[in-house]
Write a protein that holds these residues in place. Structure first.
Motif, PDB file in Angstrom:
ATOM      1  N   ILE A   1      58.689   5.330 -44.257  1.00 16.78           N
ATOM      2  CA  ILE A   1      57.694   4.654 -43.344  1.00 16.78           C
ATOM      3  C   ILE A   1      56.814   5.535 -42.759  1.00 16.78           C
ATOM      4  N   VAL A   2      55.450   5.377 -43.123  1.00 16.91           N
ATOM      5  CA  VAL A   2      54.545   6.302 -42.657  1.00 16.91           C
ATOM      6  C   VAL A   2      53.314   5.373 -41.950  1.00 16.91           C
ATOM      7  N   ILE A   3      52.792   6.044 -40.874  1.00 19.62           N
ATOM      8  CA  ILE A   3      51.831   5.511 -40.109  1.00 19.62           C
ATOM      9  C   ILE A   3      50.489   6.056 -40.587  1.00 19.62           C
ATOM     10  N   LYS A   4      49.349   5.191 -40.582  1.00 20.64           N
ATOM     11  CA  LYS A   4      48.125   5.658 -41.245  1.00 20.64           C
ATOM     12  C   LYS A   4      47.174   4.803 -40.519  1.00 20.64           C
TER      13      LYS A   4
ATOM     14  N   ALA B   1      41.146   6.021 -46.494  1.00 23.45           N
ATOM     15  CA  ALA B   1      41.221   5.209 -48.045  1.00 23.45           C
ATOM     16  C   ALA B   1      42.493   5.007 -48.259  1.00 23.45           C
ATOM     17  N   PRO B   2      42.705   4.083 -48.917  1.00 21.54           N
ATOM     18  CA  PRO B   2      44.101   3.563 -49.440  1.00 21.54           C
ATOM     19  C   PRO B   2      44.414   4.322 -50.739  1.00 21.54           C
ATOM     20  N   SER B   3      45.727   4.529 -50.780  1.00 18.21           N
ATOM     21  CA  SER B   3      46.316   5.440 -51.781  1.00 18.21           C
ATOM     22  C   SER B   3      47.533   4.679 -52.509  1.00 18.21           C
ATOM     23  N   PRO B   4      47.667   4.999 -53.855  1.00 19.61           N
ATOM     24  CA  PRO B   4      48.865   4.330 -54.437  1.00 19.61           C
ATOM     25  C   PRO B   4      50.047   4.658 -53.810  1.00 19.61           C
ATOM     26  N   SER B   5      50.168   5.771 -53.359  1.00 21.47           N
ATOM     27  CA  SER B   5      51.736   6.104 -52.620  1.00 21.47           C
ATOM     28  C   SER B   5      51.697   5.518 -51.263  1.00 21.47           C
ATOM     29  N   ASP B   6      50.761   4.526 -50.854  1.00 22.14           N
ATOM     30  CA  ASP B   6      51.207   4.010 -49.536  1.00 22.14           C
ATOM     31  C   ASP B   6      52.258   3.102 -49.720  1.00 22.14           C
ATOM     32  N   GLY B   7      52.352   2.255 -50.935  1.00 17.92           N
ATOM     33  CA  GLY B   7      53.461   1.342 -50.652  1.00 17.92           C
ATOM     34  C   GLY B   7      52.819  -0.029 -50.209  1.00 17.92           C
ATOM     35  N   ALA B   8      53.587  -0.547 -49.499  1.00 18.66           N
ATOM     36  CA  ALA B   8      53.211  -1.877 -48.729  1.00 18.66           C
ATOM     37  C   ALA B   8      52.469  -1.507 -47.653  1.00 18.66           C
TER      38      ALA B   8
ATOM     39  N   ASP C   1      47.686  -4.382 -35.793  1.00 21.62           N
ATOM     40  CA  ASP C   1      46.944  -4.570 -34.810  1.00 21.62           C
ATOM     41  C   ASP C   1      46.316  -5.951 -34.372  1.00 21.62           C
ATOM     42  N   ARG C   2      46.218  -6.397 -33.329  1.00 24.18           N
ATOM     43  CA  ARG C   2      45.766  -7.771 -32.959  1.00 24.18           C
ATOM     44  C   ARG C   2      44.503  -8.091 -33.367  1.00 24.18           C
ATOM     45  N   LEU C   3      43.534  -7.224 -33.526  1.00 23.96           N
ATOM     46  CA  LEU C   3      42.215  -7.336 -33.654  1.00 23.96           C
ATOM     47  C   LEU C   3      41.778  -6.884 -35.133  1.00 23.96           C
ATOM     48  N   TRP C   4      41.108  -7.410 -35.771  1.00 27.18           N
ATOM     49  CA  TRP C   4      40.528  -6.989 -37.305  1.00 27.18           C
ATOM     50  C   TRP C   4      39.801  -5.790 -37.095  1.00 27.18           C
ATOM     51  N   PRO C   5      40.046  -4.462 -37.755  1.00 29.12           N
ATOM     52  CA  PRO C   5      39.184  -3.521 -37.464  1.00 29.12           C
ATOM     53  C   PRO C   5      37.713  -3.410 -37.410  1.00 29.12           C
ATOM     54  N   ARG C   6      36.969  -2.859 -36.746  1.00 27.37           N
ATOM     55  CA  ARG C   6      35.474  -2.931 -36.751  1.00 27.37           C
ATOM     56  C   ARG C   6      34.942  -2.430 -38.088  1.00 27.37           C
ATOM     57  N   GLY C   7      33.881  -3.059 -38.744  1.00 29.20           N
ATOM     58  CA  GLY C   7      33.237  -2.496 -39.653  1.00 29.20           C
ATOM     59  C   GLY C   7      33.882  -2.234 -41.280  1.00 29.20           C
ATOM     60  N   LEU C   8      35.170  -2.966 -41.341  1.00 32.83           N
ATOM     61  CA  LEU C   8      35.984  -3.039 -42.338  1.00 32.83           C
ATOM     62  C   LEU C   8      36.246  -4.384 -43.099  1.00 32.83           C
ATOM     63  N   THR C   9      35.906  -4.332 -44.326  1.00 38.29           N
ATOM     64  CA  THR C   9      35.906  -5.571 -44.878  1.00 38.29           C
ATOM     65  C   THR C   9      37.661  -5.577 -45.301  1.00 38.29           C
ATOM     66  N   LYS C  10      37.892  -6.880 -45.660  1.00 39.70           N
ATOM     67  CA  LYS C  10      39.387  -7.028 -46.350  1.00 39.70           C
ATOM     68  C   LYS C  10      39.463  -6.340 -47.346  1.00 39.70           C
ATOM     69  N   ALA C  11      38.659  -6.348 -48.615  1.00 42.95           N
ATOM     70  CA  ALA C  11      38.784  -5.557 -49.625  1.00 42.95           C
ATOM     71  C   ALA C  11      39.123  -4.097 -49.339  1.00 42.95           C
ATOM     72  N   LYS C  12      38.249  -3.554 -48.485  1.00 42.16           N
ATOM     73  CA  LYS C  12      38.375  -2.059 -48.240  1.00 42.16           C
ATOM     74  C   LYS C  12      39.691  -1.488 -47.669  1.00 42.16           C
TER      75      LYS C  12
END
Length: 143
Positions: free
Chosen positions: A3-6, A11-18, A23-34
Protein backbone atom coordinates in the motif's frame (compact mmCIF):
# COMPACT_ATOMS: atom_id res chain seq x y z
CA UNK A 1 -0.03 -6.56 -0.61
CA UNK A 2 1.77 -3.23 -0.87
CA UNK A 3 0.00 0.00 0.00
CA UNK A 4 1.43 3.33 -1.10
CA UNK A 5 0.17 6.89 -0.71
CA UNK A 6 0.73 9.45 -3.44
CA UNK A 7 -0.46 12.92 -4.37
CA UNK A 8 -3.02 12.72 -7.13
CA UNK A 9 -1.15 15.48 -8.99
CA UNK A 10 1.90 13.23 -9.47
CA UNK A 11 2.06 11.42 -12.80
CA UNK A 12 0.53 7.93 -12.83
CA UNK A 13 2.96 5.06 -13.01
CA UNK A 14 2.42 1.46 -14.16
CA UNK A 15 3.78 0.36 -10.78
CA UNK A 16 0.93 2.13 -8.94
CA UNK A 17 -1.39 -0.85 -9.19
CA UNK A 18 -4.99 0.07 -8.33
CA UNK A 19 -5.29 3.85 -7.90
CA UNK A 20 -7.94 4.93 -5.38
CA UNK A 21 -8.81 8.57 -4.72
CA UNK A 22 -9.79 9.05 -1.05
CA UNK A 23 -10.75 12.75 -1.09
CA UNK A 24 -14.28 14.11 -0.85
CA UNK A 25 -13.71 16.81 -3.48
CA UNK A 26 -12.34 16.31 -6.97
CA UNK A 27 -8.80 17.80 -7.21
CA UNK A 28 -8.69 21.24 -8.79
CA UNK A 29 -7.41 21.54 -12.33
CA UNK A 30 -7.16 17.78 -12.89
CA UNK A 31 -9.07 15.93 -15.59
CA UNK A 32 -10.34 12.40 -15.04
CA UNK A 33 -8.08 11.13 -17.81
CA UNK A 34 -5.00 12.73 -16.30
CA UNK A 35 -5.83 11.46 -12.80
CA UNK A 36 -6.11 7.87 -14.07
CA UNK A 37 -8.02 6.63 -11.03
CA UNK A 38 -9.60 3.21 -10.77
CA UNK A 39 -11.92 4.03 -7.87
CA UNK A 40 -13.09 7.15 -6.04
CA UNK A 41 -14.12 6.41 -2.46
CA UNK A 42 -15.33 9.85 -1.42
CA UNK A 43 -17.34 8.46 1.50
CA UNK A 44 -14.05 7.57 3.20
CA UNK A 45 -12.82 11.15 3.15
CA UNK A 46 -13.12 13.29 6.29
CA UNK A 47 -16.36 15.24 6.62
CA UNK A 48 -16.37 18.79 5.29
CA UNK A 49 -16.33 20.14 8.86
CA UNK A 50 -13.30 18.04 9.86
CA UNK A 51 -11.50 18.79 6.59
CA UNK A 52 -11.96 22.54 7.05
CA UNK A 53 -10.93 22.35 10.72
CA UNK A 54 -7.73 20.47 9.92
CA UNK A 55 -6.93 22.79 7.04
CA UNK A 56 -6.94 25.74 9.46
CA UNK A 57 -5.14 23.77 12.24
CA UNK A 58 -2.51 21.60 10.48
CA UNK A 59 -0.41 21.41 13.66
CA UNK A 60 -3.17 19.34 15.39
CA UNK A 61 -2.37 16.07 13.59
CA UNK A 62 -3.12 13.72 16.50
CA UNK A 63 -6.49 15.37 17.18
CA UNK A 64 -7.37 15.13 13.48
CA UNK A 65 -6.40 11.46 13.39
CA UNK A 66 -8.61 10.62 16.40
CA UNK A 67 -11.58 12.53 15.01
CA UNK A 68 -11.15 10.96 11.60
CA UNK A 69 -10.97 7.44 13.02
CA UNK A 70 -14.16 8.19 14.94
CA UNK A 71 -15.83 9.29 11.70
CA UNK A 72 -14.69 6.09 9.98
CA UNK A 73 -16.62 4.15 12.64
CA UNK A 74 -19.90 5.67 11.46
CA UNK A 75 -22.28 3.46 9.44
CA UNK A 76 -21.96 5.79 6.42
CA UNK A 77 -18.31 4.73 6.02
CA UNK A 78 -18.85 0.98 6.40
CA UNK A 79 -19.42 0.25 2.70
CA UNK A 80 -16.44 2.36 1.62
CA UNK A 81 -14.14 0.65 4.13
CA UNK A 82 -15.37 -2.74 2.99
CA UNK A 83 -14.59 -1.81 -0.62
CA UNK A 84 -11.15 -0.55 0.35
CA UNK A 85 -10.29 -3.75 2.27
CA UNK A 86 -11.46 -5.86 -0.68
CA UNK A 87 -9.38 -3.84 -3.15
CA UNK A 88 -6.34 -4.12 -0.90
CA UNK A 89 -6.65 -7.90 -0.75
CA UNK A 90 -7.42 -8.39 -4.45
CA UNK A 91 -4.54 -6.32 -5.80
CA UNK A 92 -0.81 -6.78 -5.26
CA UNK A 93 -0.31 -3.03 -5.06
CA UNK A 94 -2.74 -0.32 -3.99
CA UNK A 95 -2.06 3.42 -4.28
CA UNK A 96 -4.16 5.76 -2.14
CA UNK A 97 -4.40 9.15 -3.81
CA UNK A 98 -4.89 12.47 -2.02
CA UNK A 99 -4.73 16.14 -3.01
CA UNK A 100 -3.44 17.66 0.23
CA UNK A 101 -0.11 19.51 0.28
CA UNK A 102 0.67 17.79 3.59
CA UNK A 103 2.21 14.63 2.22
CA UNK A 104 2.71 12.71 5.48
CA UNK A 105 -0.19 13.94 7.61
CA UNK A 106 -3.44 13.41 5.71
CA UNK A 107 -6.41 11.07 5.59
CA UNK A 108 -4.66 8.69 3.16
CA UNK A 109 -1.97 8.10 5.80
CA UNK A 110 -4.61 7.08 8.34
CA UNK A 111 -6.27 4.74 5.83
CA UNK A 112 -2.91 3.20 4.96
CA UNK A 113 -2.23 2.53 8.65
CA UNK A 114 -5.65 0.86 8.96
CA UNK A 115 -5.03 -1.39 5.96
CA UNK A 116 -1.56 -2.36 7.19
CA UNK A 117 -2.94 -3.18 10.64
CA UNK A 118 -0.96 -0.51 12.48
CA UNK A 119 -4.22 1.07 13.65
CA UNK A 120 -7.22 -0.71 15.04
CA UNK A 121 -10.10 -0.42 12.56
CA UNK A 122 -13.36 1.15 13.74
CA UNK A 123 -15.71 -1.39 15.27
CA UNK A 124 -17.33 -3.69 12.71
CA UNK A 125 -15.35 -2.43 9.71
CA UNK A 126 -12.16 -4.48 9.58
CA UNK A 127 -11.25 -7.41 7.36
CA UNK A 128 -13.02 -9.77 9.77
CA UNK A 129 -16.27 -7.87 9.34
CA UNK A 130 -16.00 -8.26 5.57
CA UNK A 131 -15.45 -12.01 5.95
CA UNK A 132 -18.42 -12.30 8.33
CA UNK A 133 -20.66 -10.33 5.98
CA UNK A 134 -19.77 -12.58 3.03
CA UNK A 135 -20.44 -15.67 5.12
CA UNK A 136 -23.89 -14.38 6.14
CA UNK A 137 -24.75 -13.45 2.54
CA UNK A 138 -23.76 -16.93 1.33
CA UNK A 139 -25.96 -18.53 4.00
CA UNK A 140 -28.93 -16.42 2.95
CA UNK A 141 -28.43 -17.36 -0.73
CA UNK A 142 -28.37 -21.09 0.14
CA UNK A 143 -31.83 -20.88 1.74
Amino acid sequence: MTIVIKRVYEAPSPSDGARVLVDRLWPRGLTKAKAAIDEWLRDLAPSNELRRWYHSHPDHWEAFRKKYLKELGQPACAEGLRSLYELAHKKKRLTLLFASKLETQNNATVLKELLEGRRKPPTGTGPGATYGMRKREAAVRRR
